[in-house]
Design a protein around this motif. Structure first.
Motif, mmCIF file in Angstrom:
data_model
loop_
_atom_site.group_PDB
_atom_site.id
_atom_site.type_symbol
_atom_site.label_atom_id
_atom_site.label_comp_id
_atom_site.label_asym_id
_atom_site.label_seq_id
_atom_site.Cartn_x
_atom_site.Cartn_y
_atom_site.Cartn_z
ATOM 1 N N LEU B 45 -10.220 -30.280 29.947
ATOM 2 C CA LEU B 45 -8.914 -29.930 29.384
ATOM 3 C C LEU B 45 -9.075 -29.522 27.919
ATOM 4 C CD1 LEU B 45 -5.877 -29.750 29.799
ATOM 5 C CD2 LEU B 45 -5.702 -32.165 29.232
ATOM 6 N N LEU B 95 -3.832 -34.732 34.586
ATOM 7 C CA LEU B 95 -4.687 -34.048 33.606
ATOM 8 C C LEU B 95 -5.539 -32.980 34.288
ATOM 9 C CD1 LEU B 95 -5.861 -36.930 31.238
ATOM 10 C CD2 LEU B 95 -4.158 -35.156 30.820
ATOM 11 N N ALA B 99 -5.483 -29.072 33.378
ATOM 12 C CA ALA B 99 -6.673 -28.325 32.945
ATOM 13 C C ALA B 99 -6.802 -27.032 33.755
ATOM 14 C CB ALA B 99 -7.915 -29.192 33.110
#
Lengths: 187, 215
Positions: B45, B95, B99
């Protein structure tokens, strides 16, 4: 494939894009959009092959970076998101709707139309979208069904009926699906 | 109607061939799904954000827009996880998706639509063996892009025409008085366009492209 077929394919890709102008309603991880109406119409008006290609073309347009989805998004990002499965299912859904419509063509009416749209435009989309949602969002199958299929049943049912009503009328005034091969051979 | 997500800049990321960027994107998605641990996902990310904002010099708004589009999805997924599994899995999943979505947004914002069409044509080249002509893919994309504003314009015109006659443009009757005529009109239009193209020799595109520089 003739130029005419290419034009019809481009047209129904564009129709699904225009239906994206109708704002999406967000329910949990997956939005309700008018665009699946375009998927059903593509199959019901163009038939299996051209319907499939038209929705595939729509996905190509989205993938190359045009913001054509109902949420105003596009680009490769949407194919990396949790709802990627629903998108990828659209060409297959249009194919199944079209295949069934072609089978029912001689006696096509509202009831057969709704049947084709429900099987292709609802069952196929859920069958591909829900497992992908479960995998991408790390959800249990049960949670994926509750959040990725049940909230859409009523809306999708309405769309299946609408698409059938429209398809019946279009079949009467401007049929695009050709008659079965045998009938042509007899001419 | 702004019809592209491309952000023109002269950076290294912009100059990297589209095919390489797509490969990198595919590689990243394999990585974050194969090694789903917090350091790997956070690293991915972070790297994506650095590449997007610093190296490619994209405005933060471009990345924020894509994030905003998926925010409710991510919130819903996080809540489902917090309730059904645990907070760590929820964080990791959100997350990871973030990303990937941002990485794809960076590729889209740094690559021209024409370059993407060229990649699509290249990917489709093996399909020549089953009779698909890659050059016609460019044609059909161009047609679809022209049809989008055209359909919207025809829809407005039919709605006005029905309203002028006092016809209903809403509900199930509206479907019969506006949507069906619209579909029939644009089907006829598509047919006319195809005849015009054929008259100009669109059907004569050779199956195997002779000159690779010509599109």
């Amino acid at each position: 494939m003739k130029t005419k077929d290419l034009a019809y394919i481009a047209l129904f890709a564009a129709i699904t894009a225009v239906l994206g102008l109708v704002p999406a309603i967000q329910v949990g991880p997956v939005p309700i959009t008018a665009q699946t109406l375009g998927v059903m119409l593509a199959g019901a008006v163009l038939g299996a092959r051209r319907g499939f290609l038209s929705q595939l073309l729509f996905l190509v347009l989205v993938a190359i970076g045009l913001p054509l989805l109902a949420s105003g998004t596009g680009g490769l990002a949407v194919f990396a998101g949790p709802t990627a499965g629903y998108l990828i299912s659209w060409p297959i859904a249009a194919f199944v709707v079209g295949w069934l419509t072609e089978r029912f063509w001689a006696r096509y009416n509202l009831a057969w139309g709704v049947l084709a749209n429900v099987v292709g435009g609802i069952l196929v989309i859920y069958a591909i979208g829900v497992p992908v949602l479960a995998a991408m969002a790390n959800l249990s199958p049960r949670a994926a069904i509750v959040s990725g299929a049940l909230p859409f049943l009523i809306g999708d049912g309405i769309k299946a009926v609408l698409a059938a009503v429209i398809a019946v009328q279009v079949r009467r005034s401007y049929p695009v699906i050709e008659r079965p091969q045998r009938a042509v051979a007899l001419k | 109607m702004t019809l592209a997500l491309y952000v023109p800049r002269g950076t290294v990321v912009h100059r990297t061939p589209a095919g390489w960027k797509l490969l990198a994107l595919a590689g990243l998605s394999v990585l974050v799904f194969a090694v789903p641990t917090l350091p790997v996902v956070c690293g991915a990310l972070g790297a994506v954000v650095v590449v997007g904002l610093v190296v490619a010099r994209l405005p933060a708004a471009v990345l924020l827009r894509q994030t905003r589009a998926v925010r409710w999805m991510l919130v819903a997924i996080f809540i489902l996880h917090a309730v059904l599994t645990d907070v760590l899995t929820g964080t990791l999943t959100v997350l990871r998706l973030l990303a990937l979505v941002l990485a794809a947004a960076v590729v889209t914002a740094t690559t021209r639509v024409t370059a993407m069409v060229a990649v699509v044509e290249r990917i489709c080249r093996p399909l020549e063996w089953v009779g698909v002509r890659p050059a016609r893919i460019g044609l059909v994309i161009a047609m679809a892009l022209r049809f989008i504003p055209l359909i919207a314009e025809r829809a407005d015109r039919i709605r006005d025409a029905q309203a002028a006659r006092g016809g209903s443009v809403r509900g199930l009757r509206g479907l019969r008085t506006t949507v069906v005529p619209l579909l029939v009109q644009v089907l006829q239009l598509a047919h006319t366009v195809s005849e015009a193209l054929d008259a100009r020799g669109a059907d004569d595109v050779p199956l195997r492209r002779r000159d690779p520089r010509a599109t």
